[in-house]
Write a protein that holds these residues in place. Structure first.
Motif, short mmCIF file in Angstrom:
data_model
loop_
_atom_site.label_atom_id
_atom_site.label_comp_id
_atom_site.label_asym_id
_atom_site.label_seq_id
_atom_site.Cartn_x
_atom_site.Cartn_y
_atom_site.Cartn_z
N ASN A 153 -1.70 4.81 -8.98
CA ASN A 153 -1.95 6.20 -8.56
C ASN A 153 -0.80 6.76 -7.75
O ASN A 153 -0.49 7.95 -7.84
N ARG A 154 -0.18 5.89 -6.93
CA ARG A 154 0.91 6.37 -6.08
C ARG A 154 2.06 6.90 -6.94
O ARG A 154 2.78 7.81 -6.55
N GLY A 155 2.21 6.28 -8.10
CA GLY A 155 3.17 6.79 -9.08
C GLY A 155 4.63 6.63 -8.69
O GLY A 155 5.49 7.34 -9.22
N GLN A 208 -4.80 -0.26 -8.86
CA GLN A 208 -5.14 1.15 -9.01
C GLN A 208 -4.35 2.03 -8.04
O GLN A 208 -3.80 3.06 -8.43
N ARG A 209 -4.23 1.58 -6.79
CA ARG A 209 -3.51 2.38 -5.78
C ARG A 209 -2.03 2.45 -6.08
O ARG A 209 -1.41 3.49 -5.94
N LEU A 210 -1.47 1.32 -6.49
CA LEU A 210 -0.04 1.32 -6.82
C LEU A 210 0.23 2.24 -8.01
O LEU A 210 1.21 2.99 -8.03
N VAL A 223 -9.94 -4.56 6.37
CA VAL A 223 -9.96 -4.31 4.92
C VAL A 223 -9.95 -2.80 4.70
O VAL A 223 -10.81 -2.09 5.22
N ASN A 224 -8.96 -2.33 3.96
CA ASN A 224 -8.91 -0.90 3.66
C ASN A 224 -9.64 -0.63 2.35
O ASN A 224 -9.03 -0.53 1.29
N ASP A 225 -10.98 -0.53 2.48
CA ASP A 225 -11.80 -0.18 1.31
C ASP A 225 -12.15 1.30 1.49
O ASP A 225 -11.55 2.17 0.86
N ASP A 226 -13.06 1.57 2.43
CA ASP A 226 -13.35 2.95 2.80
C ASP A 226 -12.30 3.37 3.85
O ASP A 226 -12.21 2.74 4.91
N LEU A 227 -11.54 4.42 3.54
CA LEU A 227 -10.43 4.81 4.42
C LEU A 227 -10.91 5.16 5.83
O LEU A 227 -10.24 4.82 6.82
N GLU A 228 -12.06 5.83 5.93
CA GLU A 228 -12.55 6.25 7.26
C GLU A 228 -12.90 5.04 8.11
O GLU A 228 -12.60 5.00 9.30
N ALA A 247 0.84 -5.50 5.49
CA ALA A 247 -0.09 -5.30 4.39
C ALA A 247 0.68 -5.40 3.09
O ALA A 247 1.85 -4.98 3.05
N PRO A 248 0.08 -5.92 2.05
CA PRO A 248 0.75 -5.87 0.76
C PRO A 248 1.02 -4.41 0.38
O PRO A 248 0.21 -3.53 0.70
N SER A 249 2.16 -4.18 -0.24
CA SER A 249 2.55 -2.84 -0.64
C SER A 249 1.43 -2.18 -1.46
O SER A 249 0.88 -2.80 -2.37
N GLY A 250 1.07 -0.95 -1.11
CA GLY A 250 0.05 -0.22 -1.85
C GLY A 250 -1.33 -0.29 -1.21
O GLY A 250 -2.26 0.40 -1.64
N THR A 251 -1.48 -1.09 -0.16
CA THR A 251 -2.79 -1.27 0.47
C THR A 251 -3.26 0.01 1.18
O THR A 251 -4.47 0.26 1.30
N GLY A 252 -2.30 0.80 1.65
CA GLY A 252 -2.68 2.03 2.36
C GLY A 252 -2.14 2.08 3.77
O GLY A 252 -2.56 2.89 4.60
N LYS A 253 -1.16 1.21 4.02
CA LYS A 253 -0.59 1.11 5.36
C LYS A 253 0.02 2.45 5.83
O LYS A 253 -0.30 2.92 6.92
N SER A 254 0.86 3.04 5.00
CA SER A 254 1.52 4.30 5.41
C SER A 254 0.48 5.38 5.69
O SER A 254 0.60 6.13 6.67
N THR A 255 -0.53 5.46 4.84
CA THR A 255 -1.58 6.47 5.01
C THR A 255 -2.22 6.32 6.39
O THR A 255 -2.37 7.29 7.14
N LEU A 256 -2.57 5.08 6.75
CA LEU A 256 -3.25 4.83 8.02
C LEU A 256 -2.31 5.01 9.22
O LEU A 256 -2.69 5.57 10.24
#
Ligand code: ADP
Ligand code: 5GP
Length: 206
Positions: A138-140, A134-136, A169-174, A14-23
């Motif tokens: 926000n991650r700060g 936005q995610r990148l 597609v990581n739009d809605d996390l659930e 996934a491109p960095s910031g997509t939410g891979k680590s979270t998932l």
């Protein structure tokens, strides 16, 4: 990779910031048999990252020495830093029967796929450039210049997405998590993932 490996492997790009680590963290919490392939990297640790757990943080010279002596299953230069998957780690975990999750970039996924075409290759997409920005932000963890570099890299990486087995597609996390979970479970049920299964059942006829 070992021919007698018992665990299954699962490559997630996934491109960095997509939410891979979270998932990924969530998936590993739910499925303790799924282990993370801890990569070596020459980049600086981010706040909260633990050496040996998130990455093996090593120097450029150490990385080059490992690369030159064939210690990596694959390696790549990403955003100006080196990243590589250590061979011994993969062997140990797969042979111990753990499923292994590779969080690597598209160059690394291509290299692994050449050796292991039947693995499970998943590409996680951000819903849009704006959402990724936005995610990148926000991650700060990255400055504006690094974010710009990551967004440009993301566009290039997206071009490789159609070559993967699954797109999420990581739009809605659930929803994204439910899909990733389904893919992980389905990947373990292919004939390639269980080569001895049918013969072992057929044997009960004889
Ligand atoms: P990656 O590992 O792909 O670089 P992270 O998991 O660190 O990405 O996520 C980047 C940021 O986006 C984090 O702040 C995370 O909480 C947030 N995030 C992840 N998934 C979503 C989502 N579906 N919607 C909104 N924000 C998300
Ligand atoms: P980050 O610096 O954000 O942790 O990771 C940057 C990129 O490098 C991500 O796309 C991540 O998947 C990738 N990456 C992490 N480890 C490896 C690895 O061992 N090999 C390759 N090829 N890419 C990696």
């Amino acid at each position: 990779m070992p021919a007698n490996a018992t665990g299954h492997f699962f490559v997630l790009c996934a491109p960095s910031g997509t939410g891979k680590s979270t998932l990924v963290h969530r998936l590993m919490e739910e499925f303790p048999n799924l282990r993370f392939s801890v990569s070596c990297t020459t980049r600086e640790p981010r706040t909260g990252e633990v050496d040996g757990k998130d990455y093996h943080f090593i120097t450029r010279n150490e990385f080059l020495a490992m690369r030159n002596t064939g210690k990596f299953v694959e390696w790549a230069e990403v955003h100006g830093n080196f990243y590589g998957t250590p061979m011994d780690e993969v062997h140990k975990k797969l042979n111990a029967g753990f499923d292994l999750l590779f969080d690597i970039d598209v160059q690394g996924a291509r290299q692994i796929r050449q050796r292991m075409p039947h693995g499970c290759y998943v590409f996680l997409l951000p819903p849009s450039r704006q959402a990724l920005l936005q995610r990148l932000a926000n991650r700060g963890t990255d400055d504006a210049k690094t974010i710009e570099k990551r967004l440009e890299n993301a566009r290039k990486e997206l071009e490789a997405a159609p070559d993967f087995n699954y797109l999420i597609v990581n739009d809605d996390l659930e929803i994204a998590y439910a899909q990733l979970r389904a893919v992980y479970l389905a990947c373990k049920l292919t004939p390639e993932a269980a080569p001895g299964l049918v013969p072992s059942i057929m044997e009960t006829w004889s």
